[in-house]
Write a protein that holds these residues in place. Structure first.
Motif, PDB file in Angstrom:
ATOM      1  N   MET A 125       0.850  -1.188   0.000  1.00 49.30           N
ATOM      2  CA  MET A 125       0.000   0.000   0.000  1.00 49.30           C
ATOM      3  C   MET A 125       0.886   1.238   0.000  1.00 49.30           C
ATOM      4  O   MET A 125       1.847   1.341   0.744  1.00 49.30           O
ATOM      5  CB  MET A 125      -0.903  -0.030   1.231  1.00 49.30           C
ATOM      6  N   MET A 126       0.552   2.123  -0.843  1.00 47.14           N
ATOM      7  CA  MET A 126       1.351   3.320  -0.992  1.00 47.14           C
ATOM      8  C   MET A 126       0.810   4.441  -0.124  1.00 47.14           C
ATOM      9  O   MET A 126      -0.378   4.731  -0.124  1.00 47.14           O
ATOM     10  CB  MET A 126       1.340   3.736  -2.463  1.00 47.14           C
ATOM     11  N   ILE A 127       1.707   5.036   0.637  1.00 49.12           N
ATOM     12  CA  ILE A 127       1.310   6.172   1.461  1.00 49.12           C
ATOM     13  C   ILE A 127       1.491   7.442   0.641  1.00 49.12           C
ATOM     14  O   ILE A 127       2.563   7.707   0.114  1.00 49.12           O
ATOM     15  CB  ILE A 127       2.169   6.268   2.737  1.00 49.12           C
ATOM     16  N   LYS A 128       0.433   8.197   0.561  1.00 49.25           N
ATOM     17  CA  LYS A 128       0.514   9.481  -0.123  1.00 49.25           C
ATOM     18  C   LYS A 128       0.453  10.595   0.904  1.00 49.25           C
ATOM     19  O   LYS A 128      -0.161  10.450   1.955  1.00 49.25           O
ATOM     20  CB  LYS A 128      -0.658   9.642  -1.099  1.00 49.25           C
ATOM     21  N   LYS A 129       1.077  11.679   0.550  1.00 51.71           N
ATOM     22  CA  LYS A 129       0.930  12.850   1.402  1.00 51.71           C
ATOM     23  C   LYS A 129       0.525  14.030   0.546  1.00 51.71           C
ATOM     24  O   LYS A 129       0.811  14.082  -0.653  1.00 51.71           O
ATOM     25  CB  LYS A 129       2.214  13.145   2.163  1.00 51.71           C
ATOM     26  N   SER A 130      -0.158  14.936   1.162  1.00 50.66           N
ATOM     27  CA  SER A 130      -0.533  16.162   0.477  1.00 50.66           C
ATOM     28  C   SER A 130       0.127  17.323   1.207  1.00 50.66           C
ATOM     29  O   SER A 130       0.461  17.232   2.384  1.00 50.66           O
ATOM     30  CB  SER A 130      -2.053  16.319   0.435  1.00 50.66           C
ATOM     31  N   LEU A 131       0.316  18.406   0.491  1.00 43.37           N
ATOM     32  CA  LEU A 131       0.947  19.589   1.056  1.00 43.37           C
ATOM     33  C   LEU A 131      -0.049  20.730   1.044  1.00 43.37           C
ATOM     34  O   LEU A 131      -0.783  20.913   0.069  1.00 43.37           O
ATOM     35  CB  LEU A 131       2.190  19.969   0.247  1.00 43.37           C
ATOM     36  N   HIS A 132      -0.053  21.470   2.120  1.00 44.15           N
ATOM     37  CA  HIS A 132      -1.050  22.522   2.281  1.00 44.15           C
ATOM     38  C   HIS A 132      -0.420  23.814   2.773  1.00 44.15           C
ATOM     39  O   HIS A 132       0.595  23.802   3.473  1.00 44.15           O
ATOM     40  CB  HIS A 132      -2.116  22.081   3.294  1.00 44.15           C
ATOM     41  N   CYS A 133      -1.075  24.910   2.435  1.00 45.84           N
ATOM     42  CA  CYS A 133      -0.714  26.214   2.978  1.00 45.84           C
ATOM     43  C   CYS A 133      -0.910  26.200   4.493  1.00 45.84           C
ATOM     44  O   CYS A 133      -1.973  25.820   4.967  1.00 45.84           O
ATOM     45  CB  CYS A 133      -1.607  27.276   2.336  1.00 45.84           C
ATOM     46  N   PRO A 134       0.118  26.597   5.264  1.00 45.41           N
ATOM     47  CA  PRO A 134      -0.017  26.585   6.726  1.00 45.41           C
ATOM     48  C   PRO A 134      -0.959  27.664   7.241  1.00 45.41           C
ATOM     49  O   PRO A 134      -1.425  27.588   8.380  1.00 45.41           O
ATOM     50  CB  PRO A 134       1.415  26.819   7.221  1.00 45.41           C
ATOM     51  N   ALA A 135      -1.239  28.650   6.419  1.00 38.10           N
ATOM     52  CA  ALA A 135      -2.105  29.746   6.867  1.00 38.10           C
ATOM     53  C   ALA A 135      -3.586  29.406   6.733  1.00 38.10           C
ATOM     54  O   ALA A 135      -4.364  29.616   7.652  1.00 38.10           O
ATOM     55  CB  ALA A 135      -1.785  31.022   6.093  1.00 38.10           C
ATOM     56  N   CYS A 136      -3.972  28.868   5.566  1.00 36.08           N
ATOM     57  CA  CYS A 136      -5.402  28.641   5.335  1.00 36.08           C
ATOM     58  C   CYS A 136      -5.736  27.174   5.061  1.00 36.08           C
ATOM     59  O   CYS A 136      -6.896  26.812   4.989  1.00 36.08           O
ATOM     60  CB  CYS A 136      -5.896  29.512   4.171  1.00 36.08           C
ATOM     61  N   GLY A 137      -4.719  26.334   4.884  1.00 33.58           N
ATOM     62  CA  GLY A 137      -4.967  24.911   4.675  1.00 33.58           C
ATOM     63  C   GLY A 137      -5.230  24.532   3.234  1.00 33.58           C
ATOM     64  O   GLY A 137      -5.449  23.363   2.929  1.00 33.58           O
ATOM     65  N   SER A 138      -5.180  25.486   2.317  1.00 33.97           N
ATOM     66  CA  SER A 138      -5.429  25.188   0.917  1.00 33.97           C
ATOM     67  C   SER A 138      -4.279  24.391   0.312  1.00 33.97           C
ATOM     68  O   SER A 138      -3.112  24.599   0.643  1.00 33.97           O
ATOM     69  CB  SER A 138      -5.602  26.491   0.140  1.00 33.97           C
ATOM     70  N   ALA A 139      -4.615  23.471  -0.586  1.00 31.69           N
ATOM     71  CA  ALA A 139      -3.588  22.722  -1.307  1.00 31.69           C
ATOM     72  C   ALA A 139      -3.259  23.406  -2.631  1.00 31.69           C
ATOM     73  O   ALA A 139      -2.462  22.906  -3.416  1.00 31.69           O
ATOM     74  CB  ALA A 139      -4.060  21.294  -1.566  1.00 31.69           C
ATOM     75  N   ASP A 140      -3.887  24.528  -2.874  1.00 31.68           N
ATOM     76  CA  ASP A 140      -3.691  25.251  -4.131  1.00 31.68           C
ATOM     77  C   ASP A 140      -2.629  26.327  -3.940  1.00 31.68           C
ATOM     78  O   ASP A 140      -2.928  27.459  -3.578  1.00 31.68           O
ATOM     79  CB  ASP A 140      -5.025  25.870  -4.569  1.00 31.68           C
ATOM     80  N   PHE A 141      -1.369  25.928  -4.125  1.00 31.72           N
ATOM     81  CA  PHE A 141      -0.286  26.899  -4.016  1.00 31.72           C
ATOM     82  C   PHE A 141       0.783  26.569  -5.032  1.00 31.72           C
ATOM     83  O   PHE A 141       0.845  25.453  -5.563  1.00 31.72           O
ATOM     84  CB  PHE A 141       0.295  26.934  -2.596  1.00 31.72           C
ATOM     85  N   LEU A 142       1.602  27.546  -5.325  1.00 32.03           N
ATOM     86  CA  LEU A 142       2.690  27.371  -6.267  1.00 32.03           C
ATOM     87  C   LEU A 142       4.009  27.291  -5.516  1.00 32.03           C
ATOM     88  O   LEU A 142       4.254  28.063  -4.595  1.00 32.03           O
ATOM     89  CB  LEU A 142       2.750  28.562  -7.241  1.00 32.03           C
ATOM     90  N   ALA A 143       4.860  26.372  -5.924  1.00 32.19           N
ATOM     91  CA  ALA A 143       6.198  26.268  -5.364  1.00 32.19           C
ATOM     92  C   ALA A 143       7.187  26.896  -6.336  1.00 32.19           C
ATOM     93  O   ALA A 143       7.150  26.633  -7.538  1.00 32.19           O
ATOM     94  CB  ALA A 143       6.553  24.806  -5.122  1.00 32.19           C
ATOM     95  N   ASP A 144       8.045  27.741  -5.799  1.00 32.63           N
ATOM     96  CA  ASP A 144       9.053  28.392  -6.621  1.00 32.63           C
ATOM     97  C   ASP A 144      10.286  27.486  -6.652  1.00 32.63           C
ATOM     98  O   ASP A 144      11.023  27.395  -5.692  1.00 32.63           O
ATOM     99  CB  ASP A 144       9.392  29.754  -6.010  1.00 32.63           C
ATOM    100  N   VAL A 145      10.457  26.802  -7.772  1.00 31.56           N
ATOM    101  CA  VAL A 145      11.548  25.832  -7.876  1.00 31.56           C
ATOM    102  C   VAL A 145      12.521  26.231  -8.974  1.00 31.56           C
ATOM    103  O   VAL A 145      12.191  27.018  -9.858  1.00 31.56           O
ATOM    104  CB  VAL A 145      11.027  24.407  -8.171  1.00 31.56           C
ATOM    105  N   GLY A 146      13.706  25.651  -8.916  1.00 32.09           N
ATOM    106  CA  GLY A 146      14.659  25.825  -9.994  1.00 32.09           C
ATOM    107  C   GLY A 146      14.625  24.604 -10.889  1.00 32.09           C
ATOM    108  O   GLY A 146      14.708  23.477 -10.406  1.00 32.09           O
ATOM    109  N   ALA A 147      14.473  24.812 -12.185  1.00 30.95           N
ATOM    110  CA  ALA A 147      14.412  23.693 -13.113  1.00 30.95           C
ATOM    111  C   ALA A 147      15.373  23.938 -14.267  1.00 30.95           C
ATOM    112  O   ALA A 147      15.648  25.077 -14.634  1.00 30.95           O
ATOM    113  CB  ALA A 147      12.992  23.519 -13.652  1.00 30.95           C
ATOM    114  N   THR A 148      15.862  22.850 -14.808  1.00 30.49           N
ATOM    115  CA  THR A 148      16.756  22.945 -15.951  1.00 30.49           C
ATOM    116  C   THR A 148      16.223  22.059 -17.074  1.00 30.49           C
ATOM    117  O   THR A 148      15.542  21.065 -16.822  1.00 30.49           O
ATOM    118  CB  THR A 148      18.189  22.534 -15.555  1.00 30.49           C
ATOM    119  N   TRP A 149      16.537  22.432 -18.304  1.00 29.47           N
ATOM    120  CA  TRP A 149      16.057  21.668 -19.447  1.00 29.47           C
ATOM    121  C   TRP A 149      16.897  20.405 -19.622  1.00 29.47           C
ATOM    122  O   TRP A 149      18.126  20.466 -19.693  1.00 29.47           O
ATOM    123  CB  TRP A 149      16.113  22.522 -20.713  1.00 29.47           C
TER     124      TRP A 149
END
Ligand code: ZN
Length: 65
Positions: free
Chosen positions: A1-25
């Protein structure tokens, strides 16, 4: 069984947020790959900036064994 986790805004609990990441092609894969972990997240719901999302463990759904 696979354990999934979700990530949420600590202020309002929303899962609708953007992460500022560094990506390369990646030429071989023909897609961007993330090379650094996120530093800053911005919530799309309450516009709060935070650096550590709240983690919640989700139970795997869809199997009734
Ligand atoms: Zn929020």
């Amino acid at each position: 069984m696979m354990i999934k986790k979700s990530l949420h805004c600590p202020a309002c609990g929303s899962a609708d947020f953007l992460a500022d990441v560094g990506a390369t092609w990646d030429v071989e894969r023909q897609e961007f790959v993330v090379v650094t972990n996120f530093d800053i997240c911005t919530c799309n719901t309450c516009a709060t900036d935070f650096d550590k999302p709240e983690e919640r463990i989700l139970a795997e759904e869809g199997t009734n064994n």
